[in-house]
Motif scaffolding. Structure first.
Motif, PDB file in Angstrom:
ATOM      1  N   HIS A 150       0.820  -1.203   0.000  1.00  0.00           N
ATOM      2  CA  HIS A 150       0.000   0.000   0.000  1.00  0.00           C
ATOM      3  C   HIS A 150       0.859   1.259   0.000  1.00  0.00           C
ATOM      4  CE1 HIS A 150      -3.178  -2.820   1.153  1.00  0.00           C
ATOM      5  NE2 HIS A 150      -4.042  -1.880   0.830  1.00  0.00           N
ATOM      6  N   CYS A 151       0.273   2.323  -0.526  1.00  0.00           N
ATOM      7  CA  CYS A 151       0.795   3.675  -0.373  1.00  0.00           C
ATOM      8  C   CYS A 151       0.100   4.273   0.855  1.00  0.00           C
ATOM      9  CB  CYS A 151       0.475   4.524  -1.590  1.00  0.00           C
ATOM     10  SG  CYS A 151       0.860   3.784  -3.194  1.00  0.00           S
ATOM     11  N   ALA A 162       2.861  11.986   2.649  1.00  0.00           N
ATOM     12  CA  ALA A 162       2.497  10.911   1.734  1.00  0.00           C
ATOM     13  C   ALA A 162       3.730  10.055   1.442  1.00  0.00           C
ATOM     14  CB  ALA A 162       1.942  11.481   0.437  1.00  0.00           C
ATOM     15  N   PHE A 163       3.524   8.750   1.408  1.00  0.00           N
ATOM     16  CA  PHE A 163       4.628   7.808   1.186  1.00  0.00           C
ATOM     17  C   PHE A 163       4.164   6.724   0.217  1.00  0.00           C
ATOM     18  CE2 PHE A 163       6.833   3.905   3.132  1.00  0.00           C
ATOM     19  CZ  PHE A 163       7.897   3.979   2.236  1.00  0.00           C
ATOM     20  N   SER A 164       4.891   6.561  -0.869  1.00  0.00           N
ATOM     21  CA  SER A 164       4.484   5.626  -1.923  1.00  0.00           C
ATOM     22  C   SER A 164       4.610   4.164  -1.525  1.00  0.00           C
ATOM     23  CB  SER A 164       5.326   5.860  -3.182  1.00  0.00           C
ATOM     24  OG  SER A 164       6.675   5.441  -2.956  1.00  0.00           O
ATOM     25  N   ILE A 174      -1.545   9.727  -7.393  1.00  0.00           N
ATOM     26  CA  ILE A 174      -2.011  11.104  -7.595  1.00  0.00           C
ATOM     27  C   ILE A 174      -2.825  11.588  -6.387  1.00  0.00           C
ATOM     28  CG2 ILE A 174      -3.315  12.659  -9.090  1.00  0.00           C
ATOM     29  CD1 ILE A 174      -2.579  10.745 -11.429  1.00  0.00           C
ATOM     30  N   PRO A 175      -3.895  10.872  -5.968  1.00  0.00           N
ATOM     31  CA  PRO A 175      -4.592  11.319  -4.748  1.00  0.00           C
ATOM     32  C   PRO A 175      -3.736  11.187  -3.496  1.00  0.00           C
ATOM     33  CG  PRO A 175      -5.468   9.206  -5.493  1.00  0.00           C
ATOM     34  CD  PRO A 175      -4.576   9.727  -6.587  1.00  0.00           C
ATOM     35  N   LEU A 176      -2.826  10.232  -3.505  1.00  0.00           N
ATOM     36  CA  LEU A 176      -1.925  10.068  -2.364  1.00  0.00           C
ATOM     37  C   LEU A 176      -1.164  11.357  -2.087  1.00  0.00           C
ATOM     38  CD1 LEU A 176      -0.290   8.123  -0.372  1.00  0.00           C
ATOM     39  CD2 LEU A 176       1.371   8.000  -2.250  1.00  0.00           C
ATOM     40  N   ALA A 177      -0.589  11.939  -3.130  1.00  0.00           N
ATOM     41  CA  ALA A 177       0.269  13.121  -2.982  1.00  0.00           C
ATOM     42  C   ALA A 177      -0.510  14.429  -2.950  1.00  0.00           C
ATOM     43  CB  ALA A 177       1.281  13.165  -4.124  1.00  0.00           C
ATOM     44  N   ASP A 178      -1.765  14.411  -3.371  1.00  0.00           N
ATOM     45  CA  ASP A 178      -2.519  15.645  -3.571  1.00  0.00           C
ATOM     46  C   ASP A 178      -2.625  16.474  -2.287  1.00  0.00           C
ATOM     47  OD1 ASP A 178      -4.075  17.438  -5.129  1.00  0.00           O
ATOM     48  OD2 ASP A 178      -5.884  16.656  -4.179  1.00  0.00           O
ATOM     49  N   GLY A 179      -2.097  17.689  -2.351  1.00  0.00           N
ATOM     50  CA  GLY A 179      -2.166  18.604  -1.218  1.00  0.00           C
ATOM     51  C   GLY A 179      -1.234  18.271  -0.071  1.00  0.00           C
ATOM     52  N   SER A 180      -0.303  17.359  -0.287  1.00  0.00           N
ATOM     53  CA  SER A 180       0.591  16.949   0.800  1.00  0.00           C
ATOM     54  C   SER A 180       1.673  17.988   1.063  1.00  0.00           C
ATOM     55  CB  SER A 180       1.244  15.599   0.484  1.00  0.00           C
ATOM     56  OG  SER A 180       2.017  15.669  -0.697  1.00  0.00           O
ATOM     57  N   LEU A 209       1.935  15.710 -12.287  1.00  0.00           N
ATOM     58  CA  LEU A 209       0.691  15.172 -11.731  1.00  0.00           C
ATOM     59  C   LEU A 209       0.663  15.243 -10.209  1.00  0.00           C
ATOM     60  CD1 LEU A 209       0.319  11.933 -13.913  1.00  0.00           C
ATOM     61  CD2 LEU A 209      -0.824  14.139 -14.244  1.00  0.00           C
ATOM     62  N   PHE A 210       1.820  15.520  -9.599  1.00  0.00           N
ATOM     63  CA  PHE A 210       1.921  15.494  -8.151  1.00  0.00           C
ATOM     64  C   PHE A 210       1.764  16.890  -7.562  1.00  0.00           C
ATOM     65  CE2 PHE A 210       4.915  11.862  -9.274  1.00  0.00           C
ATOM     66  CZ  PHE A 210       3.938  10.898  -9.100  1.00  0.00           C
TER      67      PHE A 210
END
Length: 243
Positions: A150-151, A162-164, A174-180, A209-210
């Motif tokens: 998991h991310c 956020a951690f990949s 993309i949603p993982l990093a969004d606004g981080s 995209l990030f």
């Protein structure tokens, strides 16, 4: 808030780097993102009191990402008996995985973990898990399926990290990093690979995209570490980042 890189290496120790583990610190409380096999050594090097770590969040069940938990627990049981609660968060089956690993590595000690004030939580795909003042959200990663990869996104005290984890390309990044406030992204190779990891050239194509305030690469093979291209920030063991 501060992030200390306890380890940002890959499974093979390229660059002489330690296994993956990131320490988030705010005030007198700390969170571990992943706990690779070398984590206890690095915590001692940084003179971190294990008692100050309230939560360990695991991205997937590979030794360089969660193999340090038995060392953490034996220290917390025998060396400096832990008085504060500890929460371990991970994919489905995390409690059994930790118990089995503990017994495999230190036979006879797994049963003693049941005497600790130890709580396990399993995250579910894209469903926020709220633990008092922490919100943890996980998305499926594209890596070795048996490791349940998991991310991870952690929201804590007004900051978002956020951690990949380990993954090849997935739109979930993309949603993982969004606004981080901080995005830590794996980049094992220079070129795109078929499955399991990301390539530097691939991230160059996708970087727009990030939506993040700062992005750093981790889990790098020697070819990425030694590359002269400076399009991305690259983590090193011991680095401290203000978030």
């Amino acid at each position: 808030m501060e992030l200390t890189v306890l380890g940002c290496g890959d499974a093979f120790g390229n660059g002489g780097r330690n296994n993956t583990s990131f320490l988030l610190s705010e005030g007198d409380e700390r969170i571990l993102l992943d706990c690779g096999a070398s984590t206890l050594i690095r915590l001692k090097h940084e003179k971190i009191d294990l008692e100050s770590i309230s939560t360990i969040v695991i991205s997937h069940f590979h030794g360089d990402h969660f193999g340090g938990i038995p060392f953490f627990l034996i220290s917390s049981m025998f060396e400096n008996p832990r008085k504060k609660p500890l929460t371990i968060v991970g994919p489905e089956g995390v409690a059994k995985r930790v118990f089995d690993l503990q017994e495999a590595m230190y036979a006879g000690t797994a049963a003693k973990t049941l005497e600790m004030d130890l709580t396990y939580h399993e995250y579910e795909e894209s469903e926020p898990l709220i633990l008092v003042d922490k919100t943890i959200t996980a998305w499926k990663a594209e890596h070795s399926p048996p490791s349940i990869p998991h991310c991870i996104r952690v929201e804590w005290k007004g900051k978002t990290i956020a951690f990949s984890g380990d993954t090849s390309w997935t739109d979930n990044l993309i949603p993982l990093a969004d606004g981080s406030d901080l995005f830590i992204c794996e980049c094992n190779f220079l070129d795109k690979v078929n499955f399991g990891h990301l390539g530097y050239s691939e991230l160059l194509e996708k970087q727009t995209l990030f939506n993040t305030k700062q992005m750093w690469l981790t889990h790098m093979a020697d070819e990425v570490i030694e590359s002269s291209d400076s399009s991305f920030n690259k983590l090193t063991d011991g680095l401290k980042i203000t978030i």
